[in-house]
Every structure is written in structure tokens, then in C-alpha cells.
Design a protein around this motif. Structure first.
Motif, PDB file in Angstrom:
ATOM      1  N   SER A 123      24.431  -5.870  -8.005  1.00  0.00           N
ATOM      2  CA  SER A 123      24.167  -5.950  -9.525  1.00  0.00           C
ATOM      3  C   SER A 123      23.832  -4.462  -9.786  1.00  0.00           C
ATOM      4  O   SER A 123      24.155  -3.985 -11.155  1.00  0.00           O
ATOM      5  N   ALA A 124      23.175  -3.778  -9.009  1.00  0.00           N
ATOM      6  CA  ALA A 124      22.675  -2.248  -9.617  1.00  0.00           C
ATOM      7  C   ALA A 124      23.826  -1.433  -9.536  1.00  0.00           C
ATOM      8  O   ALA A 124      23.633  -0.355 -10.350  1.00  0.00           O
ATOM      9  N   VAL A 125      25.050  -1.737  -9.081  1.00  0.00           N
ATOM     10  CA  VAL A 125      26.129  -0.940  -9.436  1.00  0.00           C
ATOM     11  C   VAL A 125      27.354  -1.616 -10.524  1.00  0.00           C
ATOM     12  O   VAL A 125      28.480  -1.442 -10.386  1.00  0.00           O
ATOM     13  N   GLY A 126      26.751  -2.582 -11.023  1.00  0.00           N
ATOM     14  CA  GLY A 126      27.714  -3.451 -11.936  1.00  0.00           C
ATOM     15  C   GLY A 126      28.491  -4.403 -11.503  1.00  0.00           C
ATOM     16  O   GLY A 126      29.513  -5.036 -11.930  1.00  0.00           O
ATOM     17  N   GLN A 127      28.072  -4.924 -10.155  1.00  0.00           N
ATOM     18  CA  GLN A 127      29.083  -6.111  -9.621  1.00  0.00           C
ATOM     19  C   GLN A 127      28.038  -7.337  -9.395  1.00  0.00           C
ATOM     20  O   GLN A 127      27.741  -7.256  -8.198  1.00  0.00           O
ATOM     21  N   ALA A 128      27.864  -8.054 -10.383  1.00  0.00           N
ATOM     22  CA  ALA A 128      26.965  -9.132 -10.016  1.00  0.00           C
ATOM     23  C   ALA A 128      27.389 -10.274  -9.229  1.00  0.00           C
ATOM     24  O   ALA A 128      28.577 -10.513  -8.945  1.00  0.00           O
ATOM     25  N   GLY A 129      26.611 -10.929  -8.475  1.00  0.00           N
ATOM     26  CA  GLY A 129      26.982 -12.071  -7.454  1.00  0.00           C
ATOM     27  C   GLY A 129      27.488 -11.564  -6.158  1.00  0.00           C
ATOM     28  O   GLY A 129      27.686 -12.313  -5.025  1.00  0.00           O
ATOM     29  N   ARG A 130      27.200 -10.334  -5.788  1.00  0.00           N
ATOM     30  CA  ARG A 130      27.716  -9.912  -4.680  1.00  0.00           C
ATOM     31  C   ARG A 130      26.634  -9.131  -3.808  1.00  0.00           C
ATOM     32  O   ARG A 130      25.645  -8.676  -4.450  1.00  0.00           O
ATOM     33  N   TYR A 131      26.717  -8.671  -2.482  1.00  0.00           N
ATOM     34  CA  TYR A 131      25.805  -8.039  -1.705  1.00  0.00           C
ATOM     35  C   TYR A 131      26.485  -7.218  -0.708  1.00  0.00           C
ATOM     36  O   TYR A 131      27.651  -7.287  -0.333  1.00  0.00           O
ATOM     37  N   LEU A 132      25.761  -5.912  -0.566  1.00  0.00           N
ATOM     38  CA  LEU A 132      26.235  -4.972   0.359  1.00  0.00           C
ATOM     39  C   LEU A 132      25.527  -5.225   1.520  1.00  0.00           C
ATOM     40  O   LEU A 132      24.074  -5.416   1.416  1.00  0.00           O
ATOM     41  N   GLY A 133      26.203  -5.554   2.942  1.00  0.00           N
ATOM     42  CA  GLY A 133      25.270  -5.865   3.758  1.00  0.00           C
ATOM     43  C   GLY A 133      25.318  -4.613   5.110  1.00  0.00           C
ATOM     44  O   GLY A 133      26.410  -3.871   5.108  1.00  0.00           O
ATOM     45  N   LYS A 167       0.878  -1.282   0.172  1.00  0.00           N
ATOM     46  CA  LYS A 167      -0.092   0.121  -0.082  1.00  0.00           C
ATOM     47  C   LYS A 167       0.938   1.248  -0.011  1.00  0.00           C
ATOM     48  O   LYS A 167       0.439   2.215   0.189  1.00  0.00           O
ATOM     49  N   GLU A 168       2.371   1.098  -0.249  1.00  0.00           N
ATOM     50  CA  GLU A 168       3.188   2.292  -0.221  1.00  0.00           C
ATOM     51  C   GLU A 168       3.065   2.861  -1.529  1.00  0.00           C
ATOM     52  O   GLU A 168       2.603   2.419  -2.444  1.00  0.00           O
ATOM     53  N   PRO A 169       3.655   4.034  -1.419  1.00  0.00           N
ATOM     54  CA  PRO A 169       3.984   4.830  -3.003  1.00  0.00           C
ATOM     55  C   PRO A 169       4.789   3.909  -4.047  1.00  0.00           C
ATOM     56  O   PRO A 169       5.170   2.872  -3.551  1.00  0.00           O
ATOM     57  N   ALA A 170       4.215   4.170  -5.168  1.00  0.00           N
ATOM     58  CA  ALA A 170       4.640   3.452  -6.286  1.00  0.00           C
ATOM     59  C   ALA A 170       6.037   3.089  -6.528  1.00  0.00           C
ATOM     60  O   ALA A 170       6.833   3.972  -5.959  1.00  0.00           O
ATOM     61  N   ARG A 171       6.511   1.757  -6.501  1.00  0.00           N
ATOM     62  CA  ARG A 171       8.041   1.684  -6.816  1.00  0.00           C
ATOM     63  C   ARG A 171       8.361   1.686  -8.211  1.00  0.00           C
ATOM     64  O   ARG A 171       7.643   1.671  -9.215  1.00  0.00           O
ATOM     65  N   GLN A 172       9.779   1.446  -8.601  1.00  0.00           N
ATOM     66  CA  GLN A 172      10.127   1.554  -9.920  1.00  0.00           C
ATOM     67  C   GLN A 172       9.811   0.221 -10.543  1.00  0.00           C
ATOM     68  O   GLN A 172       9.886  -0.784  -9.874  1.00  0.00           O
ATOM     69  N   LYS A 173       9.122   0.365 -11.857  1.00  0.00           N
ATOM     70  CA  LYS A 173       8.939  -0.863 -12.589  1.00  0.00           C
ATOM     71  C   LYS A 173       9.696  -1.391 -13.546  1.00  0.00           C
ATOM     72  O   LYS A 173       9.544  -2.544 -13.953  1.00  0.00           O
ATOM     73  N   VAL A 174      10.554  -0.522 -14.145  1.00  0.00           N
ATOM     74  CA  VAL A 174      11.572  -1.006 -15.282  1.00  0.00           C
ATOM     75  C   VAL A 174      12.957  -0.575 -14.519  1.00  0.00           C
ATOM     76  O   VAL A 174      13.011   0.477 -13.813  1.00  0.00           O
ATOM     77  N   PRO A 175      13.826  -1.193 -15.244  1.00  0.00           N
ATOM     78  CA  PRO A 175      15.371  -0.599 -14.673  1.00  0.00           C
ATOM     79  C   PRO A 175      15.556   0.850 -15.211  1.00  0.00           C
ATOM     80  O   PRO A 175      15.007   0.999 -16.412  1.00  0.00           O
ATOM     81  N   ILE A 176      16.414   1.578 -14.680  1.00  0.00           N
ATOM     82  CA  ILE A 176      16.490   2.904 -14.973  1.00  0.00           C
ATOM     83  C   ILE A 176      18.101   2.978 -15.120  1.00  0.00           C
ATOM     84  O   ILE A 176      18.771   2.664 -14.212  1.00  0.00           O
ATOM     85  N   ARG A 177      18.794   3.631 -15.940  1.00  0.00           N
ATOM     86  CA  ARG A 177      20.028   3.903 -16.210  1.00  0.00           C
ATOM     87  C   ARG A 177      20.279   5.258 -15.981  1.00  0.00           C
ATOM     88  O   ARG A 177      19.886   6.196 -16.439  1.00  0.00           O
TER      89      ARG A 177
END
Length: 90
Positions: free
Chosen positions: A61-71, A21-31
Motif C-alpha cells: 500500500s506504500a506504493v499504491g497497491q492495496a491488499g498485497r504484500y512484498l515478501g 528505545k530505537e530512534p524516532a519513527r515516522q509519525k505521519v504519512p509522507i508523500r
């Protein structure tokens, strides 16, 4: 996808945008261009038990580093019991 869990490993389910019920989220990837920013709202179900901290894992992956996570470790006293005022008015 982002992950949220309590310090003892209890996963908090991600709430898809269509069910929130929160405000709309991004629906498509954005560059983004240099200096450009967006705001994304992540919604998770609340933990069903007491916890000392929450652990949020964001895919790099949002910043170009696939397979890793920021914790991020979020101590209980930093977690809001209510919506922030700016979201509660929407």
C-alpha cells in the motif's frame, strides 16, 4: 502493517514506536517526490525459538497497491545478533 515470522510460522510481535528505545519513527504519512527517500526502522520482538529463516512481509500500500504484500526471506546467517554499529551509537 509489516509482519515478521519464523520459517515455521511463529509470529514476532511488532514493537510500536512509542514502546521502542530505537530512534524516532515516522509519525505521519509522507508523500515522496520522485528521487526522494526516507528511512524507516521496523522493530519486532526476537523469536523465542530457533529458526532457519525469518519471513518479512511489507504492505505494498506504500506504493499504491492495496491488499498485497512484498515478501522477503531472511536466512538466519543474514540476521544480525547485535545492533549495527551506526544504530548502537545513537
Amino acid at each position: 502493517m509489516a509482519l515478521l515470522a519464523t520459517s515455521d510460522g511463529q509470529a514476532c510481535a511488532f514493537v510500536p514506536g512509542a514502546l521502542s528505545k530505537e530512534p524516532a519513527r515516522q509519525k505521519v504519512p509522507i508523500r515522496l517526490k520522485p528521487g526522494q527517500a526516507i528511512t524507516e526502522l521496523l522493530v519486532f520482538e526476537a523469536p523465542s525459538t530457533e529458526y532457519e529463516a525469518l519471513q518479512l512481509l511489507l504492505p505494498t500500500s506504500a506504493v499504491g497497491q492495496a491488499g498485497r504484500y512484498l515478501g522477503l526471506k531472511l536466512p538466519r546467517d543474514l540476521v544480525a545478533a547485535q545492533k549495527p554499529v551506526e544504530l548502537a551509537q545513537d
